[in-house]
Design an enzyme around this catalytic site. Sequence first.
Site, PDB file in Angstrom:
ATOM      1  N   HIS A 261      21.235   8.894   2.731  1.00  0.00           N
ATOM      2  CA  HIS A 261      21.682   8.747   1.045  1.00  0.00           C
ATOM      3  C   HIS A 261      20.286   9.154   0.589  1.00  0.00           C
ATOM      4  O   HIS A 261      19.367   8.552   1.064  1.00  0.00           O
ATOM      5  CB  HIS A 261      22.279   7.609   0.659  1.00  0.00           C
ATOM      6  CG  HIS A 261      23.003   7.600  -0.622  1.00  0.00           C
ATOM      7  ND1 HIS A 261      22.303   7.395  -1.629  1.00  0.00           N
ATOM      8  CD2 HIS A 261      24.212   7.641  -0.806  1.00  0.00           C
ATOM      9  CE1 HIS A 261      23.199   7.860  -2.830  1.00  0.00           C
ATOM     10  NE2 HIS A 261      24.283   7.734  -2.186  1.00  0.00           N
ATOM     11  N   ASP A 314      31.149   6.714   2.713  1.00  0.00           N
ATOM     12  CA  ASP A 314      31.901   7.569   3.437  1.00  0.00           C
ATOM     13  C   ASP A 314      32.252   7.393   4.550  1.00  0.00           C
ATOM     14  O   ASP A 314      33.334   7.798   5.055  1.00  0.00           O
ATOM     15  CB  ASP A 314      31.371   9.183   3.298  1.00  0.00           C
ATOM     16  CG  ASP A 314      31.689   9.868   2.005  1.00  0.00           C
ATOM     17  OD1 ASP A 314      32.622   9.427   1.160  1.00  0.00           O
ATOM     18  OD2 ASP A 314      30.865  10.718   1.594  1.00  0.00           O
TER      19      ASP A 314
HETATM   20  N1  CMC Z   1      21.750  12.030   9.958  1.00  0.00           N
HETATM   21  C1  CMC Z   1      20.550  12.612  10.649  1.00  0.00           C
HETATM   22  N2  CMC Z   1      19.600  12.643   9.966  1.00  0.00           N
HETATM   23  C2  CMC Z   1      19.721  12.471   8.826  1.00  0.00           C
HETATM   24  C3  CMC Z   1      20.861  12.255   8.074  1.00  0.00           C
HETATM   25  C4  CMC Z   1      22.217  12.002   8.830  1.00  0.00           C
HETATM   26  N3  CMC Z   1      23.027  11.979   8.207  1.00  0.00           N
HETATM   27  N4  CMC Z   1      20.558  12.026   6.681  1.00  0.00           N
HETATM   28  C5  CMC Z   1      19.291  12.366   6.557  1.00  0.00           C
HETATM   29  N5  CMC Z   1      18.664  12.430   7.886  1.00  0.00           N
HETATM   30  C6  CMC Z   1      17.221  12.937   8.053  1.00  0.00           C
HETATM   31  C7  CMC Z   1      17.046  14.340   7.918  1.00  0.00           C
HETATM   32  O1  CMC Z   1      17.362  15.321   8.865  1.00  0.00           O
HETATM   33  C8  CMC Z   1      15.618  14.363   7.298  1.00  0.00           C
HETATM   34  O2  CMC Z   1      14.791  14.226   8.261  1.00  0.00           O
HETATM   35  P1  CMC Z   1      13.205  15.296   8.603  1.00  0.00           P
HETATM   36  O3  CMC Z   1      12.684  14.230   7.506  1.00  0.00           O
HETATM   37  O4  CMC Z   1      12.704  14.846   9.722  1.00  0.00           O
HETATM   38  O5  CMC Z   1      13.566  16.465   8.229  1.00  0.00           O
HETATM   39  C9  CMC Z   1      15.390  12.880   6.534  1.00  0.00           C
HETATM   40  O6  CMC Z   1      16.482  12.238   7.143  1.00  0.00           O
HETATM   41  C10 CMC Z   1      15.631  13.208   5.005  1.00  0.00           C
HETATM   42  O7  CMC Z   1      16.819  13.882   4.754  1.00  0.00           O
HETATM   43  P2  CMC Z   1      16.912  14.629   3.653  1.00  0.00           P
HETATM   44  O8  CMC Z   1      18.215  15.644   3.578  1.00  0.00           O
HETATM   45  O9  CMC Z   1      15.522  15.422   3.170  1.00  0.00           O
HETATM   46  O10 CMC Z   1      17.514  13.653   2.467  1.00  0.00           O
HETATM   47  P3  CMC Z   1      18.426  14.099   1.095  1.00  0.00           P
HETATM   48  O11 CMC Z   1      18.109  12.994   0.138  1.00  0.00           O
HETATM   49  O12 CMC Z   1      18.047  15.312   0.807  1.00  0.00           O
HETATM   50  O13 CMC Z   1      19.942  13.989   1.714  1.00  0.00           O
HETATM   51  C11 CMC Z   1      22.232  13.305   2.395  1.00  0.00           C
HETATM   52  C12 CMC Z   1      20.556  12.886   1.745  1.00  0.00           C
HETATM   53  C13 CMC Z   1      23.153  12.294   1.996  1.00  0.00           C
HETATM   54  C14 CMC Z   1      22.510  14.781   1.948  1.00  0.00           C
HETATM   55  C15 CMC Z   1      21.927  13.051   3.841  1.00  0.00           C
HETATM   56  O14 CMC Z   1      21.551  12.042   4.276  1.00  0.00           O
HETATM   57  C16 CMC Z   1      23.011  13.742   4.612  1.00  0.00           C
HETATM   58  O15 CMC Z   1      23.026  14.978   4.733  1.00  0.00           O
HETATM   59  N6  CMC Z   1      23.999  12.656   5.046  1.00  0.00           N
HETATM   60  C17 CMC Z   1      24.969  13.231   5.761  1.00  0.00           C
HETATM   61  C18 CMC Z   1      26.380  13.474   4.887  1.00  0.00           C
HETATM   62  C19 CMC Z   1      26.709  12.540   4.136  1.00  0.00           C
HETATM   63  O16 CMC Z   1      27.091  11.315   4.750  1.00  0.00           O
HETATM   64  N7  CMC Z   1      27.027  12.592   2.702  1.00  0.00           N
HETATM   65  C20 CMC Z   1      27.675  11.446   1.887  1.00  0.00           C
HETATM   66  C21 CMC Z   1      26.522  10.731   1.145  1.00  0.00           C
HETATM   67  S1  CMC Z   1      27.241   9.361   0.263  1.00  0.00           S
HETATM   68  C22 CMC Z   1      28.499   9.821  -0.630  1.00  0.00           C
HETATM   69  C23 CMC Z   1      28.429  10.763  -1.692  1.00  0.00           C
HETATM   70  O17 CMC Z   1      27.566  10.473  -2.512  1.00  0.00           O
HETATM   71  O18 CMC Z   1      28.924  11.799  -1.682  1.00  0.00           O
END
Ligand code: CMC
Length: 378
Positions: A261, A314
């Site tokens: 998140h 989710d």
């Molecule tokens: N699985 C594996 N690695 C992850 C995940 C995950 N679900 N989420 C984040 N990471 C890693 C990511 O690869 C990155 O690693 P590195 O620094 O080595 O590149 C690090 O954690 C930070 O991730 P980020 O993408 O920079 O973080 P963000 O704040 O931009 O993204 C997010 C947040 C929700 C898009 C992401 O955690 C994600 O893609 N999660 C999976 C999709 C998901 O479950 N979404 C629902 C969110 S909650 C309900 C809503 O708001 O809709």
Amino acid sequence: MTTQVELKRGLKDVYLDRTTVSFIDGEMGKLLYRGYDIHDLAEKSTFEEVIYLLLNGKLPTRTELRGLESFMAANRAIPQQVLQVIDIVKTAHPMDVLRTAVSALSAFDSDVADNSPEAIKRKGIRLAGQAATAVAAHYRIRQGLRPVLPHETLGHASNFLYMMFGKEPTQDEAKLMDVDFVLHAEHSTNASAFAARVTASTLSDLHSAIVSGIGTLKGPLHGGAAEAVMSMAHDIGKPENAPTYLRNMLDHGGRVMGFGHRVYKTEDPRARHLRERARTLGQQRGHPEWFQILQAVESGMVPYQRRGIWVNVDFYAGAIYHLLNIPDDLFVPIFALGRVPGWAVQVLEQYENNQIIRPLLQYVGPMNLPYVPIEQRH
Ligand code: CMC
């Protein structure tokens, strides 16, 4: 020459404005709507109460709540013309159909161009009811069934399940749906609420802002994650396959849906309520396997907690919908149904102290190229 600027990619850690709507402490895993803890609201209030709270900033008295409930129930129906639009686009993804239906509903809302606080509240409540009618009607129309007219007296969550399946849900089913809507109702300036605010900041109308919100919520990084979680659970098949599945996915840089998140660096406080309910419902329905698979995934993800990657709202939502016989492609529209009041209140707040939202992009492309006539290009 490129000027040095500080980029804030993804607007990470950028405060856009002040709010009195919801508070999130991402380190402590705390979420408040208008000052009230999400745990209290999930256990003790109804979705209608939460709508009142969000839009008015205070919990309703009994009379105020009755007023909102009867206004909402009286405004659930959608015009025949909108049902025809739904019929025309019925083969599209339900989220695209919902987006189209909300857009079409604007043509029949006499308040459409009125951006006063009272009109936004009226439209927000009306749209929360009508959007549920549109999702349920599409679910039936695409199966060749007639839509079920909204019930006159059932609460919002009960009425939604009634319009989907043509029979009144049990109290437990209605409560599950209601809690799910409460948990999804509002979440500060997440991507879809931000999109709604951007639209409102041009002084466009609420229907347009909610169409922007729906389009933004659809993606798998936002509301689309619940559908992706269930598809992952199907792929995993049984709990003992989870470790290998996760290793393959994470070793190849994949993302485990339902984890991580932007704000929470600990467990999403909303997940707790859905986890417990998914466990109980699975046992009651004689299908504990979905919960067991998800539990195995959660265990496999424990090492990632130290990187701040925890389960989010989710993750367990999809299993609950699945056990309620709701098809996977309706998961994200159901998230949207819960979020309509959140989008409405974000728009309300944006109008209260509006400034057009218009960030900058640093240009890093070529400059001053000589224009080449089309016949000389290759
Ligand atoms: N699985 C594996 N690695 C992850 C995940 C995950 N679900 N989420 C984040 N990471 C890693 C990511 O690869 C990155 O690693 P590195 O620094 O080595 O590149 C690090 O954690 C930070 O991730 P980020 O993408 O920079 O973080 P963000 O704040 O931009 O993204 C997010 C947040 C929700 C898009 C992401 O955690 C994600 O893609 N999660 C999976 C999709 C998901 O479950 N979404 C629902 C969110 S909650 C309900 C809503 O708001 O809709």
